[in-house]
Design a protein around this motif. Sequence first.
Motif, PDB file in Angstrom:
ATOM      1  N   PRO A  67       0.955  -1.176  -0.023  1.00  0.00           N
ATOM      2  CA  PRO A  67      -0.092  -0.081   0.018  1.00  0.00           C
ATOM      3  C   PRO A  67       0.971   1.085  -0.031  1.00  0.00           C
ATOM      4  O   PRO A  67       2.125   1.153   0.521  1.00  0.00           O
ATOM      5  N   LEU A  68       0.369   2.322  -0.240  1.00  0.00           N
ATOM      6  CA  LEU A  68       0.809   3.962  -0.526  1.00  0.00           C
ATOM      7  C   LEU A  68       1.852   3.935   0.774  1.00  0.00           C
ATOM      8  O   LEU A  68       2.921   4.569   0.801  1.00  0.00           O
ATOM      9  N   GLU A  69       1.255   3.624   2.027  1.00  0.00           N
ATOM     10  CA  GLU A  69       1.847   3.988   3.122  1.00  0.00           C
ATOM     11  C   GLU A  69       3.144   3.214   3.269  1.00  0.00           C
ATOM     12  O   GLU A  69       4.051   3.446   4.083  1.00  0.00           O
ATOM     13  N   LYS A  70       3.071   2.104   2.912  1.00  0.00           N
ATOM     14  CA  LYS A  70       4.392   1.301   3.093  1.00  0.00           C
ATOM     15  C   LYS A  70       5.467   1.560   2.036  1.00  0.00           C
ATOM     16  O   LYS A  70       6.671   1.817   2.488  1.00  0.00           O
ATOM     17  N   VAL A  71       5.093   2.173   0.883  1.00  0.00           N
ATOM     18  CA  VAL A  71       6.072   2.704   0.147  1.00  0.00           C
ATOM     19  C   VAL A  71       6.523   3.801   0.456  1.00  0.00           C
ATOM     20  O   VAL A  71       7.648   4.189   0.303  1.00  0.00           O
ATOM     21  N   GLU A  72       5.804   4.892   1.348  1.00  0.00           N
ATOM     22  CA  GLU A  72       6.275   5.868   1.827  1.00  0.00           C
ATOM     23  C   GLU A  72       7.479   5.800   2.769  1.00  0.00           C
ATOM     24  O   GLU A  72       8.188   6.759   2.899  1.00  0.00           O
ATOM     25  N   ALA A  73       7.279   4.520   3.329  1.00  0.00           N
ATOM     26  CA  ALA A  73       8.319   4.209   4.545  1.00  0.00           C
ATOM     27  C   ALA A  73       9.538   3.299   4.072  1.00  0.00           C
ATOM     28  O   ALA A  73      10.287   2.790   4.733  1.00  0.00           O
ATOM     29  N   ILE A  74       9.465   2.868   2.858  1.00  0.00           N
ATOM     30  CA  ILE A  74      10.494   1.985   2.241  1.00  0.00           C
ATOM     31  C   ILE A  74      11.821   2.201   2.311  1.00  0.00           C
ATOM     32  O   ILE A  74      12.346   3.373   2.334  1.00  0.00           O
ATOM     33  N   SER A  75      12.606   1.095   2.602  1.00  0.00           N
ATOM     34  CA  SER A  75      13.986   1.395   2.707  1.00  0.00           C
ATOM     35  C   SER A  75      14.629   0.903   1.289  1.00  0.00           C
ATOM     36  O   SER A  75      14.167   0.200   0.690  1.00  0.00           O
TER      37      SER A  75
END
Length: 368
Positions: A44-52
């Motif tokens: 989801p977008l929120e996981k991509v926003e926190a991606i390493s």
Amino acid sequence: MPEEEKINTPTLNYHFKELTNLITNENSMSSYQNILNDFLEHWPLEKVEAISLDQYVDIQNRATFTQWVENRTIELGSISGLFGSRMFGMYKRNGSDPLDGYANDELYTWNKKYGNDRNVAFSEIKKHLIDIINCSLTGNFSKIDAIPIPDIFKWKVAYLYSNERLIPIFQREVLKEIATYYGLSVNSKTTVSAIQKVLIDNKPLDLNTHEFMVELWAKFRPQKKKPKGISTPQQDQGEKSTNDQKRSGTSSYIAKQTHNIIQNKLRNMLIAEYGESCVACEKNYVDLTLTYKDTITLYEVKSDAYAATCIRQALGQIIQYAHRLDPTKKVKLYIVGQYPLKDNEKPYLSYIQKNFKVDLNYMNIDLT
């Protein structure tokens, strides 16, 4: 100018066979939806926003974002070819030498335009990735053209988050040939978003994006003679299986999010015009009910990317809701989606309005 991708014809033809096998399976459509839903649940977008960085790209790790986009969703459109891992903007080398013309450190290779340091470069790529997803979620596809990520990768990402508002063909030469067939004058400056608009405008009502992709790919894939026509008659499917079948869920992560965004935006619009006391949300299962003077207006929201499908999905529901209302009140019905009616969808709504003799209309809420 966007970087041109070379077409690896043997690879593409292999994936075409895989796609054909999948599309002819009796559960193929649910398989497509399951794969798409699985991707969206994982990313989801929120996981991509926190991606390493190591979640974005790594060696022999099928859980990375780039592995999901290239390989774990390959049935939704192949992007494999000679461009290789460079399409991700940066990649981790697996014992290979640094690449001439690119920035390199002891582990990673990336395009110099993203910066001289791996962390700076990844931060820039991540920002572009989030921009692609946000543009796709809102249907603002023309802005994606200018985002400096290689076309073949960024448009696969865009498709995955588009609520199936893009056709999953990503090789530029194939797209150009299809667009030319449909009458678009194509040159080196023609954008992918312009080509995709032509494809969407010509998608038959009775085909979803996956079915249309397979039909187009069968006729326009490399080294295949250009066809005289695009439509093929549907064959008799014979007796249907009565065995238990596994079916995918009726809505994906994107569909649920889109439904809520449309509903909230419409609610705010109605409150601004009529006042909060006139607007009810989820009353008697109706998405939105407007009671104003002697008229009750019901709004049924659908998140499908095509107006005709929204109408088909909502029609039975909204008529059922309407028949329970006070018969002394005037009743209006609205089916609400994200995108406006296409020209080839308007006769469908007109037919319903004429033959059902009901005050039913369609409206779209622009999310851009």
